[in-house]
Write a protein that holds these residues in place. Structure first.
Motif, PDB file in Angstrom:
ATOM      1  N   GLU A   1     -27.514  24.145  -9.678  1.00 25.76           N
ATOM      2  CA  GLU A   1     -26.773  23.095 -10.387  1.00 25.76           C
ATOM      3  C   GLU A   1     -25.846  23.644 -11.462  1.00 25.76           C
ATOM      4  O   GLU A   1     -25.042  22.906 -12.032  1.00 25.76           O
ATOM      5  N   LEU A   2     -25.969  24.945 -11.755  1.00 25.22           N
ATOM      6  CA  LEU A   2     -25.102  25.532 -12.795  1.00 25.22           C
ATOM      7  C   LEU A   2     -23.639  25.461 -12.355  1.00 25.22           C
ATOM      8  O   LEU A   2     -23.307  25.761 -11.209  1.00 25.22           O
ATOM      9  N   THR A   3     -22.757  25.073 -13.284  1.00 25.66           N
ATOM     10  CA  THR A   3     -21.355  24.855 -12.909  1.00 25.66           C
ATOM     11  C   THR A   3     -20.407  25.747 -13.712  1.00 25.66           C
ATOM     12  O   THR A   3     -20.777  26.292 -14.753  1.00 25.66           O
ATOM     13  N   LYS A   4     -19.208  25.795 -13.196  1.00 27.13           N
ATOM     14  CA  LYS A   4     -18.099  26.491 -13.858  1.00 27.13           C
ATOM     15  C   LYS A   4     -17.895  25.938 -15.264  1.00 27.13           C
ATOM     16  O   LYS A   4     -17.711  26.690 -16.228  1.00 27.13           O
TER      17      LYS A   4
ATOM     18  N   ASP B   1      -5.679  30.111 -27.469  1.00 32.63           N
ATOM     19  CA  ASP B   1      -5.985  31.519 -27.698  1.00 32.63           C
ATOM     20  C   ASP B   1      -7.213  31.894 -26.880  1.00 32.63           C
ATOM     21  O   ASP B   1      -8.340  31.717 -27.306  1.00 32.63           O
ATOM     22  N   MET B   2      -6.958  32.398 -25.696  1.00 33.05           N
ATOM     23  CA  MET B   2      -8.046  32.650 -24.768  1.00 33.05           C
ATOM     24  C   MET B   2      -9.000  33.745 -25.266  1.00 33.05           C
ATOM     25  O   MET B   2     -10.217  33.601 -25.210  1.00 33.05           O
TER      26      MET B   2
ATOM     27  N   GLN C   1     -10.491  25.784 -20.663  1.00 32.04           N
ATOM     28  CA  GLN C   1     -10.041  25.824 -19.255  1.00 32.04           C
ATOM     29  C   GLN C   1      -9.839  27.278 -18.848  1.00 32.04           C
ATOM     30  O   GLN C   1      -9.904  28.188 -19.670  1.00 32.04           O
ATOM     31  N   ILE C   2      -9.575  27.462 -17.559  1.00 31.39           N
ATOM     32  CA  ILE C   2      -9.234  28.806 -17.081  1.00 31.39           C
ATOM     33  C   ILE C   2      -8.294  28.657 -15.886  1.00 31.39           C
ATOM     34  O   ILE C   2      -8.379  27.678 -15.133  1.00 31.39           O
TER      35      ILE C   2
ATOM     36  N   GLY D   1      -6.411  31.823 -11.061  1.00 31.32           N
ATOM     37  CA  GLY D   1      -6.518  33.261 -10.781  1.00 31.32           C
ATOM     38  C   GLY D   1      -7.708  33.921 -11.455  1.00 31.32           C
ATOM     39  O   GLY D   1      -8.094  35.024 -11.090  1.00 31.32           O
ATOM     40  N   ARG D   2      -8.286  33.248 -12.474  1.00 28.80           N
ATOM     41  CA  ARG D   2      -9.413  33.865 -13.181  1.00 28.80           C
ATOM     42  C   ARG D   2     -10.750  33.220 -12.842  1.00 28.80           C
ATOM     43  O   ARG D   2     -11.783  33.623 -13.378  1.00 28.80           O
ATOM     44  N   VAL D   3     -10.756  32.206 -12.016  1.00 30.81           N
ATOM     45  CA  VAL D   3     -12.018  31.514 -11.693  1.00 30.81           C
ATOM     46  C   VAL D   3     -13.030  32.489 -11.068  1.00 30.81           C
ATOM     47  O   VAL D   3     -14.214  32.468 -11.395  1.00 30.81           O
ATOM     48  N   LYS D   4     -12.525  33.372 -10.197  1.00 31.04           N
ATOM     49  CA  LYS D   4     -13.421  34.339  -9.563  1.00 31.04           C
ATOM     50  C   LYS D   4     -14.049  35.271 -10.597  1.00 31.04           C
ATOM     51  O   LYS D   4     -15.195  35.681 -10.450  1.00 31.04           O
TER      52      LYS D   4
END
Lengths: 121, 425
Positions: free
Chosen positions: A87-90, A3-4, A101-102, A105-108
């Motif tokens: 150093e901050l990451t996804k 459930d995103m 997760q993502i 298409g939504r990483v941007k």
């Protein structure tokens, strides 16, 4: 599928932290998402020796993911060492948002705010 | 309407489950799915007929050459073009680049004007911006009306204003963001009346899958299309060039190498006399040509007139049903004022897709919720940033159709859009 759009995420986007103008900002950066026209502008006040982030305000428009991500990020980087911003990451932002997760298409969307923040260096 | 219950069975991917639901694929303007006949044609080529074309004397090379040539004949015929008018490229974008390099470089001088439209896809804008830079030419935009149609008055005004300086008018046949059909016949009439020497390029990426086209009769000079949007494989498309431009060398090759030549000397090269050969530099993608020919055959078997009527029925139904949903604002031509407008089969106003805004929800979030219901749509600015900027839209959601889509697919979309409100508002 997980459930995103969980309640905390929706609330984060609807009532974002640190949204607004920052008077006397030292650095202001803007980042566009070329695939949808979303935009985030981040204004930052630095410590006297320029090594720490003292205050953060941001403005922009976009989807729930980009807005919620910038909201949690703005909280996270208050008092942060500027040298550590790169150093901050996804994964850290996903964790802050409570998302396992993502999709590609939504990483941007997720990283729009982080890209703006990293540009201050 | 086409018998979609039968047609769906021809497309293996449509039996997939997506997020626990049957896949409803409504992202056809981005790319279409492929029928088994196309997949089989490609596989069959790779299993039994691979050899390089035109050069070998052995039997396999002869077979491969026949498949390539027959495929080319079939595809050209599908578009009502002469075989020698068809140049294979990877996609619409490459076709438009081909016009810039093979025609624009040789025919434009400083101060010349290229007219495009605000609703053009980036591929029909950026290519001309770059050419205009190289040639010190001007790129001028023709506007769109409030209802999302091409502003013909503005076109006429600009044709008159720039007169003989207008060397090229480049425009879409169908807008990928709005579904608007550009009245090409009317445009040709206006352009040729202003200056019979002005060349016209039509971006046919979104019309080729839905509208019967007879290239030799429309009166345009260039038509660009992609195979993958019309049930064919990715990586193959075409540029149709009016024969006269090829015969007079107004349009010249822009890729060079083997295959296209008659003689090569250390000092110079003579290109092939045969137009069919002159634009094929290097080994062509034979399998994709065979696959695209199979796609053309599939569409021809359904009948392009029936394909168009099916599409118009779906678009009309989607406009009617989406307009009923609270918070949904349709963009582009809609038919509230005249319910018969889009039923004119010869001059449809809108083809292929329906785009909309959802009050209070970003298009990406709309698309994400739809995906959770097994429905694939596109969200964003659909490579039409100038259009979105001019209309002050941040991003829109687009549902687009193909021969396998049914009214039930539209119903599923409508039901899922109601879910958007539940989840996000």
């Amino acid at each position: 599928m997980y459930d995103m759009y969980h309640e905390d995420l929706l609330d984060e986007a609807k009532n974002p932290n640190n949204y607004g103008d920052l008077v006397g900002a030292d650095v202001t950066t803007t980042q566009f998402n070329a695939s949808c026209g979303d935009v985030i502008t981040v204004a930052i006040k630095l410590s006297a020796d320029k090594t720490k982030i003292e205050e953060v305000k941001w403005k922009g428009h976009g989807c729930i993911i980009s807005q919620a991500a910038m909201s949690v990020l703005s909280e996270k980087i208050k008092g942060y060492d500027t040298s550590k911003l790169q150093e901050l990451t996804k994964e850290q932002i996903l964790e802050e948002l409570g998302l396992p997760q993502i999709s590609m298409g939504r990483v941007k969307c997720l990283l729009l705010g982080l890209s703006a923040v990293k540009k201050i260096l | 309407m086409l018998d979609t219950s039968k047609i769906k069975l021809d497309f293996p991917i449509l039996s997939r489950q997506m997020n626990g639901k049957g896949l409803v694929y409504l992202d056809n303007s981005a790319t279409s799915q492929k029928p088994q006949t196309v997949i089989t044609a490609i596989t069959e080529y790779y299993m039994n007929h691979v050899a390089n074309v035109h050069r070998g004397v052995h039997t396999l090379s002869d077979e491969s050459t026949h498949l390539f040539e027959n495929g080319k004949t079939k595809i050209a015929h599908f578009f009502g073009a002469k075989k020698q008018e068809l140049i294979f490229v990877r996609n619409t974008t490459e076709a438009i680049n081909g016009v810039a390099y093979g025609w624009g470089e040789h025919n434009l001088v400083a101060g010349d004007v290229i007219l495009v439209t605000v609703m053009d896809h980036h591929s029909n804008i950026v290519v001309w911006q770059e050419l205009a830079k190289r040639k010190s030419a001007q790129l001028i935009f023709v506007g769109v009306t409030d209802s999302g149609t091409l502003d013909l008055i503005d076109l006429e005004k600009k044709l008159e204003q720039f007169g003989e300086k207008v060397k090229l008018v480049a425009l879409p046949h169908v807008s990928n963001a709005l579904g608007t059909v550009v009245p090409v016949t009317k445009v040709v009439e206006l352009v040729k009346r202003a200056n019979s020497q002005t060349r016209i390029l039509v971006d046919g990426a979104q019309s080729a899958p839905h509208i019967p086209i007879t290239f030799t009769k429309i009166g345009i000079d260039f038509l660009a299309f992609s195979g993958h949007k019309m049930l064919g494989p990715m990586g193959i498309g075409g540029l149709l060039v009016r024969e006269e431009l090829l015969k007079t060398n107004e349009m010249q090759p822009w890729f060079f190498g083997g295959g296209m030549i008659a003689e090569v000397h250390e000092s110079h090269t003579v290109f092939h006399d045969d137009i069919n050969e002159r634009f094929v530099a290097g080994t062509p993608d034979v399998a994709s040509v065979v696959g695209l020919a199979a796609a053309c055959e599939y569409l021809e078997n359904l009948g392009m007139q029936a394909v168009l009527e099916h599409d118009i029925s779906l678009v009309n139904y989607a406009v009617q049903e989406l307009a009923k949903i609270e918070n949904v604002i349709l963009v582009g031509p809609n038919f509230e004022s005249n319910s018969l407008l889009n039923s004119d089969i010869k001059n449809p106003e809108r083809v292929g897709s329906v785009s909309f805004l959802y009050k209070g929800v970003h298009a990406h979030d709309v698309a994400q919720v739809l995906d959770s219901q097994g429905i694939a749509v596109r969200s964003g600015h659909h490579c039409t940033m100038p259009l979105h900027t001019s209309q002050h839209w941040i991003a829109t959601t687009r549902a687009s159709f193909q021969v396998y889509n049914s009214k039930e697919d539209v119903d599923a979309l409508v039901l899922a859009l109601k879910k958007v409100r539940e989840v996000l508002l």
